[in-house]
Design a protein around this motif. Sequence first.
Motif, PDB file in Angstrom:
ATOM      1  N   THR A 161       0.945  -1.143  -0.064  1.00 37.62           N
ATOM      2  CA  THR A 161      -0.057   0.203  -0.163  1.00 37.62           C
ATOM      3  C   THR A 161       0.775   1.217   0.033  1.00 37.62           C
ATOM      4  N   VAL A 162       1.870   1.381   0.788  1.00 37.00           N
ATOM      5  CA  VAL A 162       2.930   2.307   0.790  1.00 37.00           C
ATOM      6  C   VAL A 162       3.493   2.431  -0.699  1.00 37.00           C
ATOM      7  N   HIS A 163       3.854   1.510  -1.383  1.00 33.07           N
ATOM      8  CA  HIS A 163       4.518   1.548  -2.468  1.00 33.07           C
ATOM      9  C   HIS A 163       3.357   2.175  -3.673  1.00 33.07           C
ATOM     10  N   ALA A 164       2.464   1.496  -3.498  1.00 32.29           N
ATOM     11  CA  ALA A 164       1.396   1.866  -4.512  1.00 32.29           C
ATOM     12  C   ALA A 164       0.739   3.145  -4.413  1.00 32.29           C
ATOM     13  N   ARG A 165       0.795   3.880  -3.199  1.00 32.92           N
ATOM     14  CA  ARG A 165       0.594   5.102  -2.913  1.00 32.92           C
ATOM     15  C   ARG A 165       1.597   6.055  -3.138  1.00 32.92           C
ATOM     16  N   HIS A 166       2.850   5.942  -3.132  1.00 36.73           N
ATOM     17  CA  HIS A 166       3.861   6.680  -3.684  1.00 36.73           C
ATOM     18  C   HIS A 166       3.745   6.712  -5.293  1.00 36.73           C
ATOM     19  N   LEU A 167       3.696   5.492  -5.865  1.00 34.86           N
ATOM     20  CA  LEU A 167       3.515   5.846  -7.220  1.00 34.86           C
ATOM     21  C   LEU A 167       2.537   6.771  -7.679  1.00 34.86           C
ATOM     22  N   ALA A 168       1.319   6.455  -6.995  1.00 33.59           N
ATOM     23  CA  ALA A 168       0.218   7.054  -7.394  1.00 33.59           C
ATOM     24  C   ALA A 168       0.406   8.806  -7.259  1.00 33.59           C
ATOM     25  N   GLU A 169       1.045   9.015  -6.233  1.00 33.03           N
ATOM     26  CA  GLU A 169       1.331  10.320  -5.657  1.00 33.03           C
ATOM     27  C   GLU A 169       2.200  11.149  -6.717  1.00 33.03           C
ATOM     28  N   HIS A 171       2.723  10.258  -9.749  1.00 33.40           N
ATOM     29  CA  HIS A 171       2.166  10.062 -11.112  1.00 33.40           C
ATOM     30  C   HIS A 171       3.070   9.253 -11.886  1.00 33.40           C
ATOM     31  N   VAL A 172       3.461   8.125 -11.498  1.00 34.38           N
ATOM     32  CA  VAL A 172       4.347   7.139 -12.013  1.00 34.38           C
ATOM     33  C   VAL A 172       3.451   6.234 -13.130  1.00 34.38           C
ATOM     34  N   PRO A 173       3.796   6.208 -14.326  1.00 34.34           N
ATOM     35  CA  PRO A 173       3.095   5.303 -14.907  1.00 34.34           C
ATOM     36  C   PRO A 173       3.115   3.785 -14.684  1.00 34.34           C
ATOM     37  N   VAL A 174       1.973   3.056 -14.400  1.00 32.79           N
ATOM     38  CA  VAL A 174       2.059   1.588 -14.001  1.00 32.79           C
ATOM     39  C   VAL A 174       1.284   0.598 -15.306  1.00 32.79           C
ATOM     40  N   LEU A 175       2.194  -0.037 -15.875  1.00 35.21           N
ATOM     41  CA  LEU A 175       1.598  -0.876 -16.787  1.00 35.21           C
ATOM     42  C   LEU A 175       0.519  -1.957 -16.084  1.00 35.21           C
ATOM     43  N   GLY A 176       1.184  -2.579 -15.254  1.00 38.53           N
ATOM     44  CA  GLY A 176       0.657  -3.541 -14.391  1.00 38.53           C
ATOM     45  C   GLY A 176       1.338  -3.974 -13.348  1.00 38.53           C
ATOM     46  N   MET A 177       0.898  -5.032 -12.134  1.00 37.41           N
ATOM     47  CA  MET A 177       1.345  -5.507 -11.233  1.00 37.41           C
ATOM     48  C   MET A 177       1.270  -7.036 -11.144  1.00 37.41           C
ATOM     49  N   ILE A 178       2.245  -7.704 -10.667  1.00 42.82           N
ATOM     50  CA  ILE A 178       2.562  -9.175 -10.555  1.00 42.82           C
ATOM     51  C   ILE A 178       2.639  -9.560  -9.089  1.00 42.82           C
ATOM     52  N   SER A 179       1.794 -10.316  -8.246  1.00 46.27           N
ATOM     53  CA  SER A 179       2.178 -10.562  -6.898  1.00 46.27           C
ATOM     54  C   SER A 179       2.440 -12.181  -6.713  1.00 46.27           C
ATOM     55  N   LEU A 180       3.638 -12.423  -6.349  1.00 45.44           N
ATOM     56  CA  LEU A 180       4.188 -13.617  -6.140  1.00 45.44           C
ATOM     57  C   LEU A 180       3.632 -14.173  -4.619  1.00 45.44           C
ATOM     58  N   TRP A 252      -6.192 -11.748  -1.878  1.00 42.47           N
ATOM     59  CA  TRP A 252      -5.587 -11.784  -0.472  1.00 42.47           C
ATOM     60  C   TRP A 252      -4.026 -11.857  -0.570  1.00 42.47           C
ATOM     61  N   SER A 253      -3.656 -10.908  -1.151  1.00 40.01           N
ATOM     62  CA  SER A 253      -2.226 -10.509  -1.354  1.00 40.01           C
ATOM     63  C   SER A 253      -1.887  -9.149  -1.662  1.00 40.01           C
ATOM     64  N   ASP A 254      -0.783  -8.877  -2.114  1.00 38.49           N
ATOM     65  CA  ASP A 254      -0.211  -7.298  -2.431  1.00 38.49           C
ATOM     66  C   ASP A 254      -0.930  -6.672  -3.498  1.00 38.49           C
ATOM     67  N   HIS A 255      -1.439  -7.553  -4.567  1.00 38.48           N
ATOM     68  CA  HIS A 255      -2.008  -6.852  -5.807  1.00 38.48           C
ATOM     69  C   HIS A 255      -3.255  -6.123  -5.455  1.00 38.48           C
ATOM     70  N   LEU A 256      -3.793  -6.326  -4.200  1.00 37.70           N
ATOM     71  CA  LEU A 256      -5.035  -5.705  -4.019  1.00 37.70           C
ATOM     72  C   LEU A 256      -4.592  -4.239  -3.971  1.00 37.70           C
ATOM     73  N   SER A 257      -3.475  -4.035  -3.401  1.00 41.34           N
ATOM     74  CA  SER A 257      -3.035  -2.540  -3.138  1.00 41.34           C
ATOM     75  C   SER A 257      -2.791  -1.667  -4.473  1.00 41.34           C
ATOM     76  N   TYR A 258      -2.662  -2.246  -5.530  1.00 40.68           N
ATOM     77  CA  TYR A 258      -2.684  -1.691  -7.016  1.00 40.68           C
ATOM     78  C   TYR A 258      -3.921  -1.521  -7.636  1.00 40.68           C
ATOM     79  N   TRP A 259      -4.800  -2.489  -7.255  1.00 36.79           N
ATOM     80  CA  TRP A 259      -6.234  -2.389  -7.670  1.00 36.79           C
ATOM     81  C   TRP A 259      -7.033  -1.407  -7.108  1.00 36.79           C
ATOM     82  N   ALA A 260      -6.514  -0.982  -5.832  1.00 37.62           N
ATOM     83  CA  ALA A 260      -6.963   0.274  -5.221  1.00 37.62           C
ATOM     84  C   ALA A 260      -6.890   1.761  -5.965  1.00 37.62           C
ATOM     85  N   TYR A 261      -5.696   1.557  -6.823  1.00 31.94           N
ATOM     86  CA  TYR A 261      -5.653   2.898  -7.699  1.00 31.94           C
ATOM     87  C   TYR A 261      -5.973   2.607  -8.949  1.00 31.94           C
TER      88      TYR A 261
END
Length: 311
Positions: A161-169, A171-180, A252-261
Amino acid sequence: MKNLLVVFLLISFGALAKGTVVCADSIQLRRHVYTITGGPTFRNINDTTTLNKTSHYIQNELGKYTTTVTLQPYQVNGKEYRNIIASYGPENAPRIIIGAHYDVCDEQAGADDNASGVAGLLELARMLSKEDASKWQYRIDLVAYTLEEPPSFKTANMGSTVHARHLAEAHVPVLGMISLEMIGYYKDAKHTQKYPLGFFKWFYGTRGNYITVVKKLHGGKFVRQFTRGFKHGDNIITKVFAAPSWVPGVDWSDHLSYWAYGWQALMITDTSFFRNANYHEKTDTPDTLDYSRMSFVVTNLFNAVSKMAKG
């Protein structure tokens, strides 16, 4: 003997014609899991000493394969926690994020959950270092997160969540995210696989012998492209699970933090407690994992994401 030599030459010529084949190393994966889970203490939210020791190990390993490794520290209740980020490719290009969390729930080794995912991340770093990333159209960021587990799960304290929020604030372009998220546990016997809804067994079977790509319904172009590339490898059974996020386990993992944005994201998993009874138990130990099949997962991951990064 002459026939064997001919066969060897033909295989070698074919490999050269296709380019260098990069495969994940099961020995390295095993080494990482045993190192991360070793020691008398546990890498949970209450033990920042062990968490920091683990973060140093991850940072040092990533530093072997790229000069671009950064820490993302943040505070929770007066204590410092750290994400570790390794980058490949053009600095200002849109990013593909691949992440795994290194903390555990309570007092247990957490071999599958989630030393297996972090080991995959570190082995992927080694494999990506063999590529000429300067020619890529996209940048790959490998992120080792802290504080995915309870009591931080689905709160602002999650490392992702901290990482995704930083990218959003920023304005970093994100193509997509993969959670292992747990990639090391497999069973070939019947009735070793369970599901959040019982009828799923008619579609996916009852053997826990596959890896899963978990995504939202209508996940988007990035998700579709990655899934096609990942499934292209024929060395491990791959099944795709697409469902609404309300279905238990889907988020149920870190990908949900990126869905939020609003970013496209997915999870690669052995299905967690739907297969692995050691989940969040002291029995989640390194000797229970299948490092050969883990290597197949990471090889397919590398092939899919390196192809996507090239555009």
